[in-house]
Design an enzyme around this catalytic site. Structure first.
Site, PDB file in Angstrom:
ATOM      1  N   ASN A   9       0.816  -1.215   0.000  1.00 32.74           N
ATOM      2  CA  ASN A   9       0.000   0.000   0.000  1.00 32.74           C
ATOM      3  C   ASN A   9       0.851   1.267   0.000  1.00 32.74           C
ATOM      4  O   ASN A   9       0.434   2.305  -0.521  1.00 32.74           O
ATOM      5  CB  ASN A   9      -0.950   0.003   1.204  1.00 32.74           C
ATOM      6  CG  ASN A   9      -0.228  -0.160   2.531  1.00 32.74           C
ATOM      7  OD1 ASN A   9       0.434  -1.175   2.751  1.00 32.74           O
ATOM      8  ND2 ASN A   9      -0.355   0.803   3.416  1.00 32.74           N
ATOM      9  N   HIS A  62       0.767  -8.797  -0.455  1.00 37.39           N
ATOM     10  CA  HIS A  62       1.046  -7.868   0.640  1.00 37.39           C
ATOM     11  C   HIS A  62       0.098  -8.035   1.832  1.00 37.39           C
ATOM     12  O   HIS A  62       0.543  -8.297   2.949  1.00 37.39           O
ATOM     13  CB  HIS A  62       1.003  -6.426   0.148  1.00 37.39           C
ATOM     14  CG  HIS A  62       1.475  -5.454   1.190  1.00 37.39           C
ATOM     15  ND1 HIS A  62       2.750  -5.498   1.715  1.00 37.39           N
ATOM     16  CD2 HIS A  62       0.833  -4.435   1.831  1.00 37.39           C
ATOM     17  CE1 HIS A  62       2.884  -4.545   2.623  1.00 37.39           C
ATOM     18  NE2 HIS A  62       1.739  -3.893   2.727  1.00 37.39           N
ATOM     19  N   HIS A  84      -4.632  -4.173  10.879  1.00 40.13           N
ATOM     20  CA  HIS A  84      -5.069  -4.519   9.520  1.00 40.13           C
ATOM     21  C   HIS A  84      -6.018  -5.719   9.481  1.00 40.13           C
ATOM     22  O   HIS A  84      -6.003  -6.496   8.529  1.00 40.13           O
ATOM     23  CB  HIS A  84      -3.865  -4.781   8.625  1.00 40.13           C
ATOM     24  CG  HIS A  84      -2.935  -3.603   8.515  1.00 40.13           C
ATOM     25  ND1 HIS A  84      -3.348  -2.374   8.047  1.00 40.13           N
ATOM     26  CD2 HIS A  84      -1.618  -3.476   8.835  1.00 40.13           C
ATOM     27  CE1 HIS A  84      -2.313  -1.525   8.072  1.00 40.13           C
ATOM     28  NE2 HIS A  84      -1.278  -2.164   8.551  1.00 40.13           N
ATOM     29  N   HIS A 132       2.569  -6.347   5.425  1.00 37.83           N
ATOM     30  CA  HIS A 132       1.533  -5.411   5.847  1.00 37.83           C
ATOM     31  C   HIS A 132       1.424  -5.300   7.368  1.00 37.83           C
ATOM     32  O   HIS A 132       1.453  -4.189   7.918  1.00 37.83           O
ATOM     33  CB  HIS A 132       0.182  -5.803   5.241  1.00 37.83           C
ATOM     34  CG  HIS A 132      -0.818  -4.696   5.164  1.00 37.83           C
ATOM     35  ND1 HIS A 132      -0.471  -3.382   4.916  1.00 37.83           N
ATOM     36  CD2 HIS A 132      -2.177  -4.703   5.287  1.00 37.83           C
ATOM     37  CE1 HIS A 132      -1.560  -2.640   4.883  1.00 37.83           C
ATOM     38  NE2 HIS A 132      -2.602  -3.404   5.114  1.00 37.83           N
ATOM     39  N   VAL A 133       1.274  -6.406   8.070  1.00 42.77           N
ATOM     40  CA  VAL A 133       1.238  -6.401   9.528  1.00 42.77           C
ATOM     41  C   VAL A 133       2.685  -6.427  10.026  1.00 42.77           C
ATOM     42  O   VAL A 133       3.459  -7.310   9.660  1.00 42.77           O
ATOM     43  CB  VAL A 133       0.460  -7.610  10.068  1.00 42.77           C
ATOM     44  CG1 VAL A 133       0.530  -7.652  11.591  1.00 42.77           C
ATOM     45  CG2 VAL A 133      -0.984  -7.555   9.599  1.00 42.77           C
TER      46      VAL A 133
END
Length: 438
Positions: free
Chosen positions: A207, A293, A303, A330-331
């Site tokens: 992102n 991702h 998330h 992502h996390v």
């Protein structure tokens, strides 16, 4: 045999350390940015990184502040003696008042496997060294996500460099954390250059690569697509946001999915994925990996549910293809699940691993949800910075280790042996084999 002994000794050493020091570990706080300067002439290459293109070629990518420099790479197997050259192309982009340097890409080859090459970019500056991946097993991947450019990023990179040799690095999104501040793409490229110029870096978007703004109509992924060109065309993909490639002479097939490209029914990405997986012959390719991702399974408070739409759209395709492992980021923590399909343990499903703990500027995601519906499927989870290594030993067996950044050295905190789904159901654990074999 030597490889097996190395893994055994490494595992025993880590176990002894953990038993002695488990109570002494303190979770690291966020770390300041590390901004890597370029103090060389404008004609000299910087931000050099490499990626594989097909079976025997390598793409060399670099930036010069001098936009008139040639997009040429000279290379050979002896220092300073270049017996071949390749000419590519270059591009630039603008973002508000920022204008990039010339971003060059040139593809060299055909190259021999497991061979060291010396190369120079643009007929100026330093000589670089790369080693091509092997043409057969074993092969070792380093996996890091959500990297950024902080003190903890530098720690992760130093642990990778000092943690033993490897063949390729996989990164499931969130590279520079530039977030519209375009000079941070340049400093990131300089920070990772020592590693990224020597071994292939295969990445997909996160992102933080989108970089769109409200009202102002900047196209998404402009910087990412210009700087990190991946072999999407060679794998039949129309987008740099998703692609695939083979490793170890086709013994492993790696699918890089786009969490931020359309993935629904009838989308180009889904149609491409169906074609790509249909073309994998598991008799020739015993290992099948996927990276994306936003995680499909996640018991961290951060998330929650963000990967659910993509899971519903694509999970069945990976399951039917018998994908062995799915890596995500992502996390900002580490979590390893058992083999899963549709929220249930399934020995024919992929193992899911979240490794978004490379060193990002936002810090760690410290809170896991004890009563989460997937908690019984989560076999190991820890909010610490680190990196992972997947060593595919042969057609049936691989070993995964997660290396926590513990001050001056990386601690092996998690280890599991995997059995290829192409080989059928694994036999019962024998003497000497870890019981956590999947």
């Amino acid at each position: 045999m030597a490889s097996s002994w190395r893994l055994l000794v490494q595992g025993l050493t880590s176990l002894v350390f953990l038993c002695a020091h488990a109570d002494e570990y303190v979770r690291p706080p966020p770390s300041p940015l590390v901004l890597t300067a370029h103090g060389k002439p404008a004609s000299h290459p910087q931000q050099v990184h490499i990626s594989i293109v097909g079976e025997k070629n390598m793409r060399i990518s670099w930036v010069t502040d001098d936009r008139t420099r040639p997009s040429v790479v000279e290379y050979g197997t002896s220092p300073g003696k270049y017996t071949a050259s390749a000419t590519g192309d270059h591009t630039t982009y603008s973002y508000f008042l920022y204008k990039s340097g010339a971003i060059h890409h040139a593809t060299i080859g055909p190259l021999e496997p497991s061979t060291t090459y010396y190369y120079q970019c643009g007929k100026a500056g330093d000589e670089f060294t790369l080693r091509t991946p092997p043409a057969r097993l074993p092969v070792e991947f380093v996996v890091i996500g959500d990297l950024g450019q902080t003190g903890w990023t530098a720690s992760t990179l130093s642990h990778i460099a000092g943690g033993g040799d490897y063949d390729m690095l996989l990164l499931p999104g969130d590279l520079s954390y530039a977030d519209t501040q375009q000079p941070l793409w340049d400093t990131f490229g300089r920070l990772v250059q020592p590693l990224a110029s020597a071994r292939p870096w295969m990445v997909t978007e996160g992102n933080h690569e989108i970089e769109t703004l409200p009202v102002v109509e900047f196209a998404p992924f402009v910087a990412y697509n210009a700087r990190w060109r991946m072999p999407h065309e060679e794998s039949g993909s129309a987008s740099n946001l998703y692609y695939s490639f083979d490793a170890a002479g086709g013994a492993a097939h790696v699918v890089m999915l786009g969490s931020y490209a359309d993935f629904g029914e009838g989308s180009p990405q889904r149609a491409w994925l169906e074609r790509d997986l249909a073309g994998v012959d598991r008799r020739r390719t015993p290992w099948l990996l996927a990276l994306l991702h936003a995680p499909w399974y996640n018991t961290n408070q951060a998330h929650q549910g963000e990967g659910e739409r993509m899971r519903r759209a694509m999970e069945s395709l990976l399951y039917e293809a018998r994908v062995d492992v799915v890596f995500s980021g992502h996390v900002h923590a580490y979590e390893r699940f058992t083999r899963i399909y549709d929220n249930e343990a399934d020995s024919r499903g992929p193992m899911y691993i979240t490794i978004g703990d490379g060193g990002n500027r936002e810090g760690l995601a410290l809170k896991f949800i004890k009563g989460h519906k997937s908690a019984h499927l989560s076999e190991f989870r820890e909010a610490s910075f680190g990196h992972g290594r997947l060593r595919i030993v042969n057609e049936t067996t691989a070993v995964w280790t997660w290396h926590r950044n513990d001050d001056q050295f990386a601690t092996v905190r998690d280890e599991v042996w995997l059995h290829s789904l192409a080989a059928g159901e694994p036999a019962a654990a024998a003497g000497g084999r870890p019981v956590d074999e999947l």
